[in-house]
Design a protein around this motif. Structure first.
Motif, PDB file in Angstrom:
ATOM      1  N   GLY A  12       0.795  -1.264  -0.072  1.00 10.17           N
ATOM      2  CA  GLY A  12      -0.099   0.071   0.082  1.00 10.17           C
ATOM      3  C   GLY A  12       0.881   1.390  -0.142  1.00 10.17           C
ATOM      4  N   GLY A  13       1.974   1.193  -0.504  1.00 10.13           N
ATOM      5  CA  GLY A  13       3.104   2.246  -0.631  1.00 10.13           C
ATOM      6  C   GLY A  13       2.676   3.511  -1.146  1.00 10.13           C
ATOM      7  N   THR A  14       1.438   3.310  -2.149  1.00  7.15           N
ATOM      8  CA  THR A  14       0.815   4.434  -2.743  1.00  7.15           C
ATOM      9  C   THR A  14      -0.303   5.188  -2.066  1.00  7.15           C
ATOM     10  OG1 THR A  14      -0.257   3.040  -4.272  1.00  7.15           O
ATOM     11  CG2 THR A  14       1.869   3.666  -4.805  1.00  7.15           C
ATOM     12  N   GLY A  15      -0.594   4.707  -1.082  1.00  7.21           N
ATOM     13  CA  GLY A  15      -1.638   5.235  -0.474  1.00  7.21           C
ATOM     14  C   GLY A  15      -1.509   6.154   0.472  1.00  7.21           C
ATOM     15  N   ARG A  20       1.057  10.207   3.702  1.00  7.27           N
ATOM     16  CA  ARG A  20       0.860  11.478   4.832  1.00  7.27           C
ATOM     17  C   ARG A  20       1.872  11.163   6.077  1.00  7.27           C
ATOM     18  NH1 ARG A  20      -3.230  12.637   7.483  1.00  7.27           N
ATOM     19  NH2 ARG A  20      -4.356  10.397   7.202  1.00  7.27           N
ATOM     20  N   ALA A  45       2.429  -1.842  -4.346  1.00 10.44           N
ATOM     21  CA  ALA A  45       1.159  -1.804  -4.598  1.00 10.44           C
ATOM     22  C   ALA A  45       0.657  -2.196  -5.979  1.00 10.44           C
ATOM     23  CB  ALA A  45       0.818  -0.219  -4.247  1.00 10.44           C
ATOM     24  N   LEU A  88       2.758  -5.227  -7.355  1.00 13.35           N
ATOM     25  CA  LEU A  88       2.198  -6.415  -6.967  1.00 13.35           C
ATOM     26  C   LEU A  88       0.730  -6.514  -6.321  1.00 13.35           C
ATOM     27  CD1 LEU A  88       4.530  -7.744  -4.147  1.00 13.35           C
ATOM     28  CD2 LEU A  88       2.073  -7.181  -3.397  1.00 13.35           C
ATOM     29  N   ASP A  89       0.170  -7.707  -6.516  1.00 16.37           N
ATOM     30  CA  ASP A  89      -1.283  -7.858  -6.174  1.00 16.37           C
ATOM     31  C   ASP A  89      -1.198  -8.770  -5.001  1.00 16.37           C
ATOM     32  OD1 ASP A  89      -3.794  -8.206  -6.054  1.00 16.37           O
ATOM     33  OD2 ASP A  89      -3.877  -9.317  -8.030  1.00 16.37           O
ATOM     34  N   ALA A  90      -2.025  -8.038  -3.971  1.00 14.30           N
ATOM     35  CA  ALA A  90      -2.154  -8.779  -2.668  1.00 14.30           C
ATOM     36  C   ALA A  90      -2.897 -10.125  -2.931  1.00 14.30           C
ATOM     37  CB  ALA A  90      -2.755  -7.943  -1.576  1.00 14.30           C
ATOM     38  N   ARG A  91      -3.752 -10.204  -3.932  1.00 14.54           N
ATOM     39  CA  ARG A  91      -4.783 -11.059  -3.999  1.00 14.54           C
ATOM     40  C   ARG A  91      -4.246 -12.143  -5.016  1.00 14.54           C
ATOM     41  NH1 ARG A  91      -9.794  -8.031  -2.320  1.00 14.54           N
ATOM     42  NH2 ARG A  91      -9.642  -8.986  -0.216  1.00 14.54           N
ATOM     43  N   VAL A 115      -2.678  -1.427   4.041  1.00 19.24           N
ATOM     44  CA  VAL A 115      -3.530  -1.698   2.848  1.00 19.24           C
ATOM     45  C   VAL A 115      -5.078  -1.783   3.667  1.00 19.24           C
ATOM     46  CG1 VAL A 115      -2.188  -2.792   1.312  1.00 19.24           C
ATOM     47  CG2 VAL A 115      -3.204  -4.192   2.903  1.00 19.24           C
ATOM     48  N   GLY A 116      -5.811  -1.770   3.072  1.00 19.62           N
ATOM     49  CA  GLY A 116      -7.439  -2.182   3.510  1.00 19.62           C
ATOM     50  C   GLY A 116      -7.284  -3.355   4.504  1.00 19.62           C
ATOM     51  N   LEU A 119      -7.179  -7.024   3.233  1.00 21.17           N
ATOM     52  CA  LEU A 119      -5.941  -7.675   2.494  1.00 21.17           C
ATOM     53  C   LEU A 119      -4.906  -8.177   3.406  1.00 21.17           C
ATOM     54  CD1 LEU A 119      -5.439  -5.119  -0.424  1.00 21.17           C
ATOM     55  CD2 LEU A 119      -6.705  -7.326  -0.481  1.00 21.17           C
ATOM     56  N   PHE A 120      -5.190  -7.999   4.972  1.00 22.19           N
ATOM     57  CA  PHE A 120      -4.232  -8.424   5.769  1.00 22.19           C
ATOM     58  C   PHE A 120      -4.101  -9.978   5.698  1.00 22.19           C
ATOM     59  CE2 PHE A 120      -5.453  -4.890   9.001  1.00 22.19           C
ATOM     60  CZ  PHE A 120      -4.862  -3.858   8.279  1.00 22.19           C
ATOM     61  N   LYS A 143      -4.784  -0.099  11.809  1.00 23.44           N
ATOM     62  CA  LYS A 143      -5.969  -0.624  12.177  1.00 23.44           C
ATOM     63  C   LYS A 143      -7.088  -0.458  10.777  1.00 23.44           C
ATOM     64  CE  LYS A 143      -8.200   3.923  12.996  1.00 23.44           C
ATOM     65  NZ  LYS A 143      -8.625   4.915  14.091  1.00 23.44           N
TER      66      LYS A 143
HETATM   67  P1  NAD Z   1      -5.594   3.919   0.534  1.00 22.39           P
HETATM   68  O1  NAD Z   1      -6.931   3.316  -0.260  1.00 22.39           O
HETATM   69  O2  NAD Z   1      -5.386   5.223   0.341  1.00 22.39           O
HETATM   70  O3  NAD Z   1      -4.346   3.098   0.033  1.00 22.39           O
HETATM   71  C1  NAD Z   1      -4.609   1.671  -0.132  1.00 22.39           C
HETATM   72  C2  NAD Z   1      -3.179   1.067  -0.694  1.00 22.39           C
HETATM   73  O4  NAD Z   1      -3.267  -0.432  -0.912  1.00 22.39           O
HETATM   74  C3  NAD Z   1      -2.947   1.505  -2.188  1.00 22.39           C
HETATM   75  O5  NAD Z   1      -1.559   1.809  -2.378  1.00 22.39           O
HETATM   76  C4  NAD Z   1      -3.315   0.425  -3.162  1.00 22.39           C
HETATM   77  O6  NAD Z   1      -2.631   0.393  -4.191  1.00 22.39           O
HETATM   78  C5  NAD Z   1      -2.900  -0.712  -2.396  1.00 22.39           C
HETATM   79  N1  NAD Z   1      -3.749  -1.654  -2.526  1.00 22.39           N
HETATM   80  C6  NAD Z   1      -5.150  -1.792  -2.944  1.00 22.39           C
HETATM   81  N2  NAD Z   1      -5.584  -3.143  -3.105  1.00 22.39           N
HETATM   82  C7  NAD Z   1      -4.434  -3.847  -3.431  1.00 22.39           C
HETATM   83  C8  NAD Z   1      -3.888  -4.963  -3.977  1.00 22.39           C
HETATM   84  N3  NAD Z   1      -4.737  -5.828  -4.238  1.00 22.39           N
HETATM   85  N4  NAD Z   1      -2.611  -5.486  -3.869  1.00 22.39           N
HETATM   86  C9  NAD Z   1      -1.661  -4.570  -3.586  1.00 22.39           C
HETATM   87  N5  NAD Z   1      -2.214  -3.305  -3.052  1.00 22.39           N
HETATM   88  C10 NAD Z   1      -3.216  -2.900  -2.970  1.00 22.39           C
HETATM   89  O7  NAD Z   1      -5.820   3.541   2.178  1.00 22.39           O
HETATM   90  P2  NAD Z   1      -4.854   4.204   3.321  1.00 22.39           P
HETATM   91  O8  NAD Z   1      -5.776   5.441   3.637  1.00 22.39           O
HETATM   92  O9  NAD Z   1      -3.570   4.299   3.145  1.00 22.39           O
HETATM   93  O10 NAD Z   1      -5.037   3.057   4.510  1.00 22.39           O
HETATM   94  C11 NAD Z   1      -4.383   1.979   4.443  1.00 22.39           C
HETATM   95  C12 NAD Z   1      -4.375   1.178   5.821  1.00 22.39           C
HETATM   96  O11 NAD Z   1      -4.219   1.910   6.914  1.00 22.39           O
HETATM   97  C13 NAD Z   1      -6.079   0.854   6.104  1.00 22.39           C
HETATM   98  O12 NAD Z   1      -6.010  -0.469   6.784  1.00 22.39           O
HETATM   99  C14 NAD Z   1      -6.392   1.998   6.964  1.00 22.39           C
HETATM  100  O13 NAD Z   1      -7.690   1.707   7.668  1.00 22.39           O
HETATM  101  C15 NAD Z   1      -5.402   2.255   7.598  1.00 22.39           C
HETATM  102  N6  NAD Z   1      -5.184   3.596   8.239  1.00 22.39           N
HETATM  103  C16 NAD Z   1      -5.075   4.703   7.559  1.00 22.39           C
HETATM  104  C17 NAD Z   1      -5.064   5.936   8.065  1.00 22.39           C
HETATM  105  C18 NAD Z   1      -5.104   7.371   7.253  1.00 22.39           C
HETATM  106  O14 NAD Z   1      -4.816   8.374   7.756  1.00 22.39           O
HETATM  107  N7  NAD Z   1      -4.995   7.032   5.939  1.00 22.39           N
HETATM  108  C19 NAD Z   1      -4.889   6.045   9.255  1.00 22.39           C
HETATM  109  C20 NAD Z   1      -4.855   4.869  10.249  1.00 22.39           C
HETATM  110  C21 NAD Z   1      -5.101   3.699   9.728  1.00 22.39           C
END
Ligand code: NAD
Length: 482
Positions: A12-15, A20, A45, A88-91, A115-116, A119-120, A143
């Motif tokens: 999830g390195g692009t999330g 942030r 990701a 990479l695809d987690a699934r 990641v969501g 996917l854990f 979380k």
């Molecule tokens: P996001 O949706 O912005 O990012 C998700 C990331 O997962 C993306 O990089 C995406 O490419 C990757 N991804 C999705 N499906 C994938 C797959 N099948 N294979 C590989 N990569 C895949 O989500 P986020 O806001 O960055 O949150 C990530 C996690 O952190 C979640 O569990 C969220 O609950 C938790 N979290 C986020 C925050 C926040 O401030 N954003 C704060 C606390 C906890």
């Protein structure tokens, strides 16, 4: 002191979280000289980046979220050189062989599951299947950790099928906050507080975590969770544990976590009339008015709470009879996270009725302006007789100890370095998380059974009036949102 060389993979390195928090935190630690030049950080990701594209992504994130850091010229470039990317695809099977080939032998491996939560389990299984993780690897799990006790248990079991508990780092970023750690230093590093830290001398404890933001882009997820699951079950519960726990014999992971677990297990069930749930309304008449909660989540009949206040007790020898009041909510008047330990009044005032009654308060402010103050009573200066006033003794360590103008390090900086160092003290153990769900599940089930609808409250207020009544009925009032 630099940590050992490591390979860190951010799934999830692009999330949003990577952008942030994680990448800026790593950059700051690099600037502080804690990350050795051999370290490698790999974004993973689904996105179609190469290393150079990911470096551009990271540079932009750092400029936006770690601005103005005093870092020598060229350091950003050196840091970016540490970055790599794997699509990479987690699934699926895409990318896993590639990832395995990039990791080096004989160094710490850490895998950040950013990641969501759906996917854990996939990640844990594939790390194992593709031989990417070794017996010393660590996984960092964000979380939410489960939706209730059953799902948390299931997730614990899935992770345990591939990793030892000593390899699993469940993040609650509140535990990484400098002031939260300082709370433990103040409690257990001074003779002054611990003898008074009990039901005999403490009137009650308050914990407020107030946000001014609404649900933002997380509406779809949030509407299935609510404040109880999103904030109370983890962050507020963890703060309560640190306040209420017995002194651990050592500041070591299992010693600390054993004591926290005992607190959660000693929590009373919460009576329905000791809980107030709220849901924010649209802001009335204001410019740039915010939408109501229901508009924001796109669910006109939502019964999910964006605010919760409750009263509970820790039923053990130390705390019997001392109420703990906890509240958290969105779209409130101020952004403020504060713990107040309210000591009892002196049993008798030698200064007469006009001097009024006074009590000490230990205030632990997590945000904004992290710091700890102790309210003490002194004589009002001057010739006006024996008038008493309350003044704060300021223990704001950043000013006392830090370089001028420096912010405390972000929680993620501390926590990610702890993962690399192999220190689990500030991470939640599986049984702790399950115990916290075991406490929240019946409360939530009660609302569902009774078909309860949260009380509306105005955006920009301090929450529903009933939450004030919860306190007033006990002759007390909330502190912390000014
Ligand atoms: P996001 O949706 O912005 O990012 C998700 C990331 O997962 C993306 O990089 C995406 O490419 C990757 N991804 C999705 N499906 C994938 C797959 N099948 N294979 C590989 N990569 C895949 O989500 P986020 O806001 O960055 O949150 C990530 C996690 O952190 C979640 O569990 C969220 O609950 C938790 N979290 C986020 C925050 C926040 O401030 N954003 C704060 C606390 C906890």
């Amino acid at each position: 002191i630099p940590v050992d060389p490591f390979d860190l993979v951010i799934f999830g390195g692009t999330g949003d979280l990577a952008r942030r928090k994680i990448l800026p935190a790593l950059f700051r630690r690099y600037c502080a000289g804690q990350i050795p030049p051999e370290a490698v950080i790999i974004g993973a990701a689904r996105a179609d980046y190469d290393a150079s594209g990911y470096r551009d992504f990271a540079a932009e994130a750092i400029r936006e979220f770690a601005p103005g850091r005093s870092c020598e010229d060229g350091t950003l470039g050196q840091f970016l050189d540490r970055l790599d990317f794997v699509t990479l695809d987690a699934r699926g099977d895409t990318g896993w062989g590639d990832l395995a080939a990039r990791l080096q032998q004989g160094r710490v491996r850490a895998f950040y599951f950013s990641v969501g939560p759906g996917l854990f389990g996939d990640l844990a299984e594939r790390l194992h299947k593709w031989g990417v993780a070794d017996p010393d690897s660590r996984i960092v799990v964000e979380k939410p950790f489960g939706h209730d006790l059953a799902t948390a248990r299931e997730l614990n079991q899935t992770l345990a099928a591939h990793f030892q508990e000593s390899q699993i780092y469940r993040i609650d970023h509140y535990l990484g906050k400098e002031t939260v750690q300082n709370l433990m230093a103040v409690r257990f590093g001074n003779m002054l507080f611990e003898p008074l830290w009990n039901a005999q001398y403490v009137d009650h404890i308050q914990i407020t975590v107030a946000e001014t933001v609404g649900v933002g882009g997380r509406g779809e997820y949030y509407d299935t969770a609510g404040a109880m699951r999103d904030m109370m079950q983890n962050h507020l519960m963890q703060l309560l544990c640190l306040i209420a726990m017995e002194p651990p014999a050592r500041f070591e992971p299992d010693a600390v976590r054993d004591e926290k677990l005992k607190v959660i297990r000693a929590l009373d069930d919460v009576l329905p009339h000791h809980i107030v749930r709220g849901q924010y309304d649209a802001q009335q008449g204001a410019e740039n008015a915010h939408p109501s909660y229901r508009e924001a989540v796109g669910n006109p009949r939502s019964k999910t709470e964006s605010y919760i206040a409750l009263k509970t007790h820790v039923s053990n020898w130390r705390w019997a009879g001392t109420p703990f009041y906890l509240r958290t909510g969105k779209r409130l008047k101020a952004r403020s996270s504060v713990i107040s330990v309210m000591f009892k009044e002196t049993p008798h005032s030698i200064f007469g009725a006009e001097a009024g009654r006074h009590a000490n308060v230990l205030t632990i402010r997590l945000q904004p302006n992290e710091g700890i103050t102790l309210q003490v009573t002194i004589k009002e200066p001057g010739p006006g007789g024996m008038r008493l006033v309350d003044v704060p003794l300021d223990m704001t360590f950043a000013e006392a100890l830090g370089p001028e103008g420096s912010d405390p390090p972000d929680a993620y900086e501390r926590l990610i370095m702890d993962v690399i160092r192999g220190n689990q003290t500030l991470f939640m153990r599986g049984d702790e998380v399950e115990a916290a769900w075991a406490w929240t599940d019946p409360i939530i089930a009660g609302w569902v059974r009774r078909g309860e609808v949260p009380k509306p409250y105005d955006s920009g207020s301090t929450g529903p009036g009933d939450a004030d009544l919860l306190m007033q009925r006990d002759g007390r009032e909330w502190r912390g949102i000014v």
